[in-house]
Design a protein around this motif. Structure first.
Motif, mmCIF file in Angstrom:
data_model
loop_
_atom_site.group_PDB
_atom_site.id
_atom_site.type_symbol
_atom_site.label_atom_id
_atom_site.label_comp_id
_atom_site.label_asym_id
_atom_site.label_seq_id
_atom_site.Cartn_x
_atom_site.Cartn_y
_atom_site.Cartn_z
ATOM 1 N N LYS A 41 39.365 30.833 32.157
ATOM 2 C CA LYS A 41 38.665 31.798 31.319
ATOM 3 C C LYS A 41 39.109 33.197 31.736
ATOM 4 N N HIS A 42 39.696 33.920 30.802
ATOM 5 C CA HIS A 42 40.207 35.270 31.052
ATOM 6 C C HIS A 42 39.076 36.218 31.457
ATOM 7 N N GLU A 43 39.227 36.859 32.596
ATOM 8 C CA GLU A 43 38.246 37.828 33.104
ATOM 9 C C GLU A 43 36.838 37.217 33.177
ATOM 10 N N LEU A 44 36.732 36.106 33.876
ATOM 11 C CA LEU A 44 35.457 35.405 34.039
ATOM 12 C C LEU A 44 34.515 36.197 34.938
ATOM 13 N N PHE A 45 33.277 36.343 34.493
ATOM 14 C CA PHE A 45 32.229 36.935 35.315
ATOM 15 C C PHE A 45 31.121 35.904 35.454
ATOM 16 N N ARG A 46 30.814 35.538 36.673
ATOM 17 C CA ARG A 46 29.740 34.577 36.943
ATOM 18 C C ARG A 46 28.673 35.293 37.759
ATOM 19 N N SER A 47 27.482 35.411 37.195
ATOM 20 C CA SER A 47 26.394 36.154 37.826
ATOM 21 C C SER A 47 25.594 35.270 38.784
ATOM 22 N N THR A 48 25.084 35.890 39.818
ATOM 23 C CA THR A 48 24.169 35.189 40.723
ATOM 24 C C THR A 48 22.829 34.939 40.038
ATOM 25 N N GLN A 49 22.642 35.539 38.855
ATOM 26 C CA GLN A 49 21.397 35.380 38.096
ATOM 27 C C GLN A 49 21.428 34.151 37.185
ATOM 28 N N GLY A 50 22.526 33.359 37.255
ATOM 29 C CA GLY A 50 22.568 32.083 36.541
ATOM 30 C C GLY A 50 23.200 32.097 35.167
ATOM 31 N N PHE A 51 24.156 32.967 34.921
ATOM 32 C CA PHE A 51 24.876 32.963 33.649
ATOM 33 C C PHE A 51 26.321 33.369 33.898
ATOM 34 N N GLU A 52 27.153 33.120 32.885
ATOM 35 C CA GLU A 52 28.539 33.564 32.983
ATOM 36 C C GLU A 52 29.045 34.021 31.633
ATOM 37 N N MET A 53 30.115 34.815 31.688
ATOM 38 C CA MET A 53 30.776 35.333 30.490
ATOM 39 C C MET A 53 32.250 35.498 30.831
ATOM 40 N N HIS A 54 33.058 35.625 29.782
ATOM 41 C CA HIS A 54 34.467 35.931 29.998
ATOM 42 C C HIS A 54 34.984 36.757 28.823
ATOM 43 N N ALA A 55 36.187 37.274 28.955
ATOM 44 C CA ALA A 55 36.745 38.182 27.948
ATOM 45 C C ALA A 55 37.322 37.462 26.737
ATOM 46 N N GLY A 56 37.297 36.144 26.733
ATOM 47 C CA GLY A 56 37.773 35.396 25.573
ATOM 48 C C GLY A 56 39.199 35.760 25.200
ATOM 49 N N ASN A 57 39.449 35.915 23.926
ATOM 50 C CA ASN A 57 40.794 36.248 23.433
ATOM 51 C C ASN A 57 40.973 37.754 23.260
ATOM 52 N N THR A 58 40.398 38.526 24.163
ATOM 53 C CA THR A 58 40.559 39.976 24.113
ATOM 54 C C THR A 58 41.458 40.409 25.268
ATOM 55 N N SER A 59 41.827 41.648 25.264
ATOM 56 C CA SER A 59 42.598 42.195 26.389
ATOM 57 C C SER A 59 41.693 43.055 27.282
ATOM 58 N N TRP A 60 40.388 42.949 27.076
ATOM 59 C CA TRP A 60 39.445 43.707 27.887
ATOM 60 C C TRP A 60 39.459 43.172 29.321
ATOM 61 N N TYR A 61 39.110 44.031 30.268
ATOM 62 C CA TYR A 61 39.138 43.657 31.677
ATOM 63 C C TYR A 61 37.833 44.067 32.352
ATOM 64 N N ILE A 62 37.559 43.414 33.474
ATOM 65 C CA ILE A 62 36.353 43.736 34.245
ATOM 66 C C ILE A 62 36.652 44.919 35.149
ATOM 67 N N GLN A 63 35.796 45.901 35.090
ATOM 68 C CA GLN A 63 35.918 47.064 35.949
ATOM 69 C C GLN A 63 34.676 47.169 36.802
ATOM 70 N N GLY A 64 34.119 46.275 37.369
ATOM 71 C CA GLY A 64 32.930 46.393 38.183
ATOM 72 C C GLY A 64 32.073 47.616 37.874
ATOM 73 N N PRO A 65 30.844 47.628 38.292
ATOM 74 C CA PRO A 65 29.951 48.737 37.977
ATOM 75 C C PRO A 65 30.408 50.039 38.634
ATOM 76 N N THR A 66 30.369 51.110 37.874
ATOM 77 C CA THR A 66 30.740 52.425 38.400
ATOM 78 C C THR A 66 29.509 53.304 38.539
ATOM 79 N N THR A 67 28.376 52.692 38.504
ATOM 80 C CA THR A 67 27.109 53.411 38.587
ATOM 81 C C THR A 67 26.333 52.925 39.809
ATOM 82 N N THR A 68 25.391 53.704 40.228
ATOM 83 C CA THR A 68 24.566 53.299 41.369
ATOM 84 C C THR A 68 23.394 52.431 40.921
ATOM 85 N N SER A 69 23.278 52.201 39.621
ATOM 86 C CA SER A 69 22.195 51.371 39.094
ATOM 87 C C SER A 69 22.368 49.939 39.583
ATOM 88 N N LYS A 70 21.340 49.432 40.238
ATOM 89 C CA LYS A 70 21.398 48.064 40.765
ATOM 90 C C LYS A 70 21.290 47.020 39.659
#
Length: 187
Positions: A41-70
């Protein structure tokens, strides 16, 4: 016989050399970046909160959080820079009060749009991968920016997915966001 034995020995040595010279296809540590668990799965994100997502057929990428918001778990970014901005899709997790129902949580959230200077264009229930959620399309007060939010809840965990871009580019952006949205699944 001696020639045949030498030929067999050479074949075995050649075969072993070739076998060990082929690069390994597995990850050095299961579950790491080159593991089959993550590369399907392209750009897979698996959360410790019990869900996952991925970028599918896009060229989008994960850039981790850039905010201090928890509460922001991660951010997907468009590779395109348009008029100095990149479209983004944030993944936020809130924990609601156990006494508050999903509908009550949504009702309170919908009131916040006006307070934040947003005009709701559309709001409706939605189903993604057998998961019922809620969709909200809204524009900013100056009508320059547009968002689409999907809200999913399980127990006290509320997952809020927010796609945002300039309104003039939103029609194209939303295609990519919808592709990522449809990958949402509870584990």
């Amino acid at each position: 016989m001696d020639g045949m034995q030498t030929w067999i020995q050479k074949s075995i040595v050649y075969g072993l050399f070739t076998f060990f010279a082929v690069p390994s296809l597995g990850a050095p540590i299961p579950g790491t970046s080159s593991s089959a668990l993550t590369t399907k799965k392209h750009e897979l994100f698996r959360s410790t909160q019990g869900f996952e997502m991925h970028a599918g057929n896009t060229s989008w990428y994960i850039q981790g959080p850039t905010t201090t918001s928890k509460s922001i778990e991660t951010i997907y970014k468009s590779p395109k820079l348009q008029k100095g901005l990149q479209a983004s899709l944030t993944i936020r997790v809130d924990q609601k009060d156990p006494k508050v129902s999903f509908k009550q949580y949504l009702k309170k959230s919908l009131k916040d749009y006006a307070r934040l200077g947003m005009e709701i264009l559309k709001s409706q229930p939605i189903k993604v991968n057998e998961t019922t959620g809620f969709l909200v399309d809204a524009v900013g007060q100056n009508r320059e920016k547009q968002i689409r939010q999907l809200v999913f809840g399980r127990g006290q965990t509320m997952v809020i997915l927010t796609c945002r871009d300039r309104r003039e580019f939103f029609k194209d952006t939303i295609k990519n966001c919808n592709e990522i949205f449809k990958s949402f699944t509870w584990l």
